[in-house]
Motif scaffolding. Structure first.
Motif, PDB file in Angstrom:
ATOM      1  N   LEU A 103       1.358  -1.271  -0.385  1.00  0.00           N
ATOM      2  CA  LEU A 103      -0.028  -0.098  -0.460  1.00  0.00           C
ATOM      3  C   LEU A 103       0.743   1.221   0.580  1.00  0.00           C
ATOM      4  O   LEU A 103       0.616   2.271  -0.711  1.00  0.00           O
ATOM      5  N   THR A 145      -9.272  -1.710   4.847  1.00  0.00           N
ATOM      6  CA  THR A 145      -9.058  -2.914   4.809  1.00  0.00           C
ATOM      7  C   THR A 145      -7.783  -2.661   5.796  1.00  0.00           C
ATOM      8  O   THR A 145      -7.928  -3.028   7.263  1.00  0.00           O
ATOM      9  N   GLU A 185      -7.986  -1.052   0.107  1.00  0.00           N
ATOM     10  CA  GLU A 185      -6.659  -1.647   0.645  1.00  0.00           C
ATOM     11  C   GLU A 185      -6.590  -0.632   2.089  1.00  0.00           C
ATOM     12  O   GLU A 185      -6.268  -1.180   3.048  1.00  0.00           O
TER      13      GLU A 185
END
Length: 193
Positions: free
Chosen positions: A36, A181, A178
């Motif tokens: 990420l 998450t 993401e």
């Protein structure tokens, strides 16, 4: 058969929507997904807009920009009286800012930037040395935390992060997913009520 295998791997990667930084013609090589941190700009050095004489990793700058925007949005809503959910949690920070003291807001920004950079692939150049998540969000252990969070508070916080990401050009739904998450993985230690 070798071409059919390559085509299958390509279609699988394409249909999954993953971004890879390493591909090979060798059938035995597994593509590696970007972290990420790398997707948010990674280790590429750019000029720091807050200090033009210094360079900063683009991934770190991306996190810092979203963190700073999140803090600004929360504090502005609390000061305006339009945010009933998070006011109690950020009361110590708002009191400091309202009295003209932004020192601890800068510390908060650095800690959050360090935490997210270090824990999403920022490598050895990014470390976090602050409190653990439970202690950081427990007013008994951290006097700068005004109240314990519940699920509704945390949902509201995630909404602010999403708004701040959009303000900073992070609009790709997969990338936002993401980030969410990562935030969801922190819910259990942060939500203490």
């Amino acid at each position: 058969m070798k071409n059919a295998t390559k085509l299958s791997v390509f279609l699988l990667c394409l249909s999954a929507g993953f971004t890879f930084y390493s591909c090979s013609d060798d059938d035995k090589t597994t593509p590696t997904e970007l972290s990420l941190y790398e997707k948010l700009g990674g280790f590429n050095k750019v000029q720091d807009p807050n200090n033009p004489s210094q360079m900063i990793e683009q991934g770190r700058l991306s996190y810092r920009s979203v963190v700073d925007s999140t803090i600004t949005l929360i504090v502005a809503d609390i000061v305006a009286g339009s945010d009933g959910n998070l006011g109690a949690h950020f009361a110590p920070v708002v009191a400091e800012v309202s009295s003209g003291n932004a020192t601890n807001v800068a510390v908060l920004s650095k800690n959050l930037t360090d935490f997210f950079s270090a824990n999403t692939g920022g490598g050895a150049t990014n470390t976090y040395s602050g409190l653990g998540m439970v202690a950081a969000h427990d007013p008994a252990q951290n006097p700068r935390m005004g109240a314990r969070a519940n699920n509704a508070d945390y949902d509201k916080f995630i909404g602010y992060v999403g708004a701040a990401a959009g303000l900073n050009g992070v609009t790709d739904p997969e990338l936002i997913g993401e980030v969410v998450t990562v935030l969801e993985s922190l819910r259990a230690p942060i939500v203490q009520e």
